[in-house]
Design a protein around this motif. Structure first.
Motif, PDB file in Angstrom:
ATOM      1  N   ALA A  25       0.952  -1.190   0.010  1.00 41.05           N
ATOM      2  CA  ALA A  25      -0.100  -0.048   0.115  1.00 41.05           C
ATOM      3  C   ALA A  25       0.899   1.121  -0.044  1.00 41.05           C
ATOM      4  CB  ALA A  25      -0.721   0.089   1.085  1.00 41.05           C
ATOM      5  N   TRP A  26       0.153   2.228  -0.661  1.00 41.60           N
ATOM      6  CA  TRP A  26       0.941   3.563  -0.984  1.00 41.60           C
ATOM      7  C   TRP A  26       0.115   4.762  -0.550  1.00 41.60           C
ATOM      8  CZ3 TRP A  26       6.252   2.634  -2.613  1.00 41.60           C
ATOM      9  CH2 TRP A  26       6.642   1.447  -2.787  1.00 41.60           C
ATOM     10  N   GLU A  27       0.529   5.875  -0.388  1.00 39.47           N
ATOM     11  CA  GLU A  27      -0.225   7.067   0.035  1.00 39.47           C
ATOM     12  C   GLU A  27       0.329   8.392  -0.257  1.00 39.47           C
ATOM     13  OE1 GLU A  27      -1.410   7.641   4.189  1.00 39.47           O
ATOM     14  OE2 GLU A  27       0.728   8.063   4.832  1.00 39.47           O
ATOM     15  N   ASN A  40      -4.890   9.959  -0.584  1.00 42.42           N
ATOM     16  CA  ASN A  40      -4.990   9.208  -1.900  1.00 42.42           C
ATOM     17  C   ASN A  40      -4.360   7.584  -1.371  1.00 42.42           C
ATOM     18  OD1 ASN A  40      -5.743  11.413  -3.747  1.00 42.42           O
ATOM     19  ND2 ASN A  40      -4.018  12.249  -2.847  1.00 42.42           N
ATOM     20  N   VAL A  41      -4.893   6.976  -1.564  1.00 43.17           N
ATOM     21  CA  VAL A  41      -4.336   5.357  -1.093  1.00 43.17           C
ATOM     22  C   VAL A  41      -4.336   4.370  -2.394  1.00 43.17           C
ATOM     23  CG1 VAL A  41      -4.535   3.279   0.303  1.00 43.17           C
ATOM     24  CG2 VAL A  41      -5.025   5.699   1.387  1.00 43.17           C
ATOM     25  N   VAL A  42      -3.190   3.890  -2.518  1.00 43.95           N
ATOM     26  CA  VAL A  42      -3.156   2.810  -3.838  1.00 43.95           C
ATOM     27  C   VAL A  42      -2.730   1.438  -3.109  1.00 43.95           C
ATOM     28  CG1 VAL A  42      -2.089   2.087  -5.870  1.00 43.95           C
ATOM     29  CG2 VAL A  42      -2.373   4.793  -5.301  1.00 43.95           C
ATOM     30  N   ILE A  43      -3.473   0.518  -3.474  1.00 45.80           N
ATOM     31  CA  ILE A  43      -3.119  -0.912  -3.204  1.00 45.80           C
ATOM     32  C   ILE A  43      -2.711  -1.825  -4.276  1.00 45.80           C
ATOM     33  CG2 ILE A  43      -3.916  -3.046  -2.012  1.00 45.80           C
ATOM     34  CD1 ILE A  43      -5.947  -1.403  -0.147  1.00 45.80           C
ATOM     35  N   PHE A  44      -1.512  -2.401  -4.342  1.00 46.64           N
ATOM     36  CA  PHE A  44      -1.108  -3.239  -5.281  1.00 46.64           C
ATOM     37  C   PHE A  44      -0.952  -4.531  -4.854  1.00 46.64           C
ATOM     38  CE2 PHE A  44       0.609   0.635  -7.397  1.00 46.64           C
ATOM     39  CZ  PHE A  44       0.514   0.284  -8.681  1.00 46.64           C
ATOM     40  N   THR A  45      -1.780  -5.510  -5.401  1.00 47.93           N
ATOM     41  CA  THR A  45      -1.478  -6.973  -4.994  1.00 47.93           C
ATOM     42  C   THR A  45      -1.136  -7.463  -6.320  1.00 47.93           C
ATOM     43  OG1 THR A  45      -3.754  -7.551  -5.821  1.00 47.93           O
ATOM     44  CG2 THR A  45      -3.401  -7.082  -3.472  1.00 47.93           C
ATOM     45  N   ASP A  46      -0.604  -8.776  -6.300  1.00 51.16           N
ATOM     46  CA  ASP A  46      -0.249  -9.579  -7.738  1.00 51.16           C
ATOM     47  C   ASP A  46      -1.065  -9.649  -8.735  1.00 51.16           C
ATOM     48  OD1 ASP A  46       1.435 -11.102  -9.181  1.00 51.16           O
ATOM     49  OD2 ASP A  46       1.150 -12.777  -8.090  1.00 51.16           O
ATOM     50  N   GLY A  47      -1.151  -8.520  -9.588  1.00 50.97           N
ATOM     51  CA  GLY A  47      -2.013  -8.508 -10.670  1.00 50.97           C
ATOM     52  C   GLY A  47      -3.247  -7.605 -10.652  1.00 50.97           C
ATOM     53  N   ASN A 115       4.049   7.548  -1.101  1.00 48.30           N
ATOM     54  CA  ASN A 115       5.006   6.902  -0.141  1.00 48.30           C
ATOM     55  C   ASN A 115       4.514   5.683   0.426  1.00 48.30           C
ATOM     56  OD1 ASN A 115       6.758   9.282   0.220  1.00 48.30           O
ATOM     57  ND2 ASN A 115       4.842  10.291   1.031  1.00 48.30           N
ATOM     58  N   ARG A 116       5.498   4.670   0.849  1.00 47.28           N
ATOM     59  CA  ARG A 116       4.944   3.413   1.266  1.00 47.28           C
ATOM     60  C   ARG A 116       4.182   3.298   2.700  1.00 47.28           C
ATOM     61  NH1 ARG A 116       6.220  -1.532  -0.402  1.00 47.28           N
ATOM     62  NH2 ARG A 116       8.251  -1.001  -1.506  1.00 47.28           N
ATOM     63  N   LEU A 117       3.219   2.464   2.689  1.00 48.09           N
ATOM     64  CA  LEU A 117       2.560   2.311   3.794  1.00 48.09           C
ATOM     65  C   LEU A 117       2.964   1.026   4.350  1.00 48.09           C
ATOM     66  CD1 LEU A 117      -1.168   3.750   3.276  1.00 48.09           C
ATOM     67  CD2 LEU A 117       0.767   4.660   4.720  1.00 48.09           C
ATOM     68  N   ASP A 118       3.071  -0.128   3.509  1.00 51.02           N
ATOM     69  CA  ASP A 118       3.583  -1.389   3.973  1.00 51.02           C
ATOM     70  C   ASP A 118       3.875  -2.269   2.649  1.00 51.02           C
ATOM     71  OD1 ASP A 118       1.351  -3.234   2.613  1.00 51.02           O
ATOM     72  OD2 ASP A 118       0.092  -2.069   3.768  1.00 51.02           O
ATOM     73  N   ASN A 119       4.632  -3.296   2.789  1.00 51.85           N
ATOM     74  CA  ASN A 119       5.059  -4.417   1.711  1.00 51.85           C
ATOM     75  C   ASN A 119       4.101  -5.522   1.662  1.00 51.85           C
ATOM     76  OD1 ASN A 119       5.724  -5.478   3.780  1.00 51.85           O
ATOM     77  ND2 ASN A 119       7.960  -5.483   3.443  1.00 51.85           N
ATOM     78  N   GLY A 120       2.941  -5.476   2.045  1.00 54.54           N
ATOM     79  CA  GLY A 120       2.214  -6.605   1.935  1.00 54.54           C
ATOM     80  C   GLY A 120       1.977  -7.407   3.064  1.00 54.54           C
ATOM     81  N   THR A 158      -1.718  -4.078   5.650  1.00 56.01           N
ATOM     82  CA  THR A 158      -2.557  -3.220   6.474  1.00 56.01           C
ATOM     83  C   THR A 158      -3.637  -2.498   6.120  1.00 56.01           C
ATOM     84  OG1 THR A 158      -1.163  -1.152   6.045  1.00 56.01           O
ATOM     85  CG2 THR A 158      -0.215  -2.663   7.514  1.00 56.01           C
ATOM     86  N   ARG A 159      -4.109  -2.451   4.791  1.00 55.49           N
ATOM     87  CA  ARG A 159      -4.933  -1.777   4.274  1.00 55.49           C
ATOM     88  C   ARG A 159      -6.002  -2.613   3.498  1.00 55.49           C
ATOM     89  NH1 ARG A 159      -5.447   3.734   5.492  1.00 55.49           N
ATOM     90  NH2 ARG A 159      -6.962   3.463   3.667  1.00 55.49           N
ATOM     91  N   PHE A 160      -7.301  -2.449   3.383  1.00 53.96           N
ATOM     92  CA  PHE A 160      -8.296  -3.095   2.748  1.00 53.96           C
ATOM     93  C   PHE A 160      -9.055  -2.085   2.032  1.00 53.96           C
ATOM     94  CE2 PHE A 160     -11.081  -1.786   6.263  1.00 53.96           C
ATOM     95  CZ  PHE A 160     -12.175  -1.762   5.665  1.00 53.96           C
ATOM     96  N   GLN A 161      -9.774  -2.736   1.010  1.00 48.06           N
ATOM     97  CA  GLN A 161     -10.781  -1.997   0.482  1.00 48.06           C
ATOM     98  C   GLN A 161     -11.866  -3.246  -0.292  1.00 48.06           C
ATOM     99  OE1 GLN A 161      -9.644   1.400  -2.088  1.00 48.06           O
ATOM    100  NE2 GLN A 161     -11.806   1.486  -2.993  1.00 48.06           N
TER     101      GLN A 161
END
Length: 236
Positions: A25-27, A40-47, A115-120, A158-161
């Motif tokens: 997650a990034w913000e 602004n929050v962006v979440i990247f998972t695998d794909g 900026n990074r919030l977590d790495n998964g 740490t983030r969900f949506q």
């Protein structure tokens, strides 16, 4: 020979970007025309990925879009599955150049840095999940996750949506998100935004969770107080 070298360079760049953990997650923060501070929050998972904007002070939902993504050298291409501002973008692709470090993602040409919030980690449910069934009165009711009407829940460490949408009709039905924890088989959501009802921001909900044959069994009470027992499957 030149094409082989270019392919090798792109492969090495892509490997380097992945090794720097785009997953997570990034913000960043921006300012609305009325002076309100926006998160602004962006979440990247695998794909899969999602970007959401909401008021950092009130939790008022502003915008969300996302879908699938792939990396080619230093360019990310998103295929849009939902867009709350412009439904005509659903089904189209968006490509942009990025510079990724251990702590930031810079979107080149857009003057934006996240900026990074977590790495998964540390949450145990990182990934993109599709609702694949419910259990009601002891009876399991499964649903086809390949159909256009989807409910996806996407989680970093740490983030969900969650997002409800229909790719065929280019329709968005609702979304909500914030932070979460997974402790002692309890999954707790701390809601920071909820598109259908801004007053839900600040609410915390705790559920029992269990992974059974790779599926996430999610049991507790909804934000309305209704009992729920949902089954979620990792997205392919």
């Amino acid at each position: 020979m030149k094409n082989i070298i270019v392919l090798l360079v792109c492969t090495l760049i892509s490997y380097g970007i992945h090794s720097q953990s785009i997953i997570g997650a990034w913000e960043n923060y921006t300012t609305a025309e009325n002076g309100d501070k926006l998160k602004n929050v962006v979440i990247f998972t695998d794909g899969n990925n999602v970007l959401t904007t909401y008021s950092a002070t009130t939790g008022k939902f502003m915008h969300s879009h996302g879908g699938s993504w792939k990396l080619n050298c230093d360019r990310i291409t998103e295929k849009i599955e939902f867009d709350t501002t412009n439904s005509e973008r659903v089904g189209t692709e968006l490509t942009y150049k990025v510079i990724i470090s251990d702590t930031t993602i810079e979107i080149v040409g857009n003057n934006q840095k996240l900026n990074r919030l977590d790495n998964g980690k540390p949450g145990k449910l990182q990934g993109a999940w599709l609702m694949s069934g419910r259990i009601r009165d002891g009876e399991t009711q499964l649903r086809d996750t390949s159909r256009p009407r989807k409910t996806m829940k996407i989680l970093s460490g740490t983030r969900f949506q969650w997002i409800a949408y229909n790719t065929e009709k280019k329709q968005f039905m609702g979304t909500g998100g914030g932070t979460y924890t997974t402790i002692n088989n309890e999954y707790t959501e701390n809601i920071e935004f909820f598109s259908r009802d801004d007053s839900k921001a600040g609410l915390s909900l705790t559920f029992n969770y269990e992974l059974i044959d790779g599926n996430w069994n999610h049991k507790g009470f909804s934000s309305k107080g209704d009992p729920i027992h949902e089954i979620w499957s990792l997205r392919d």
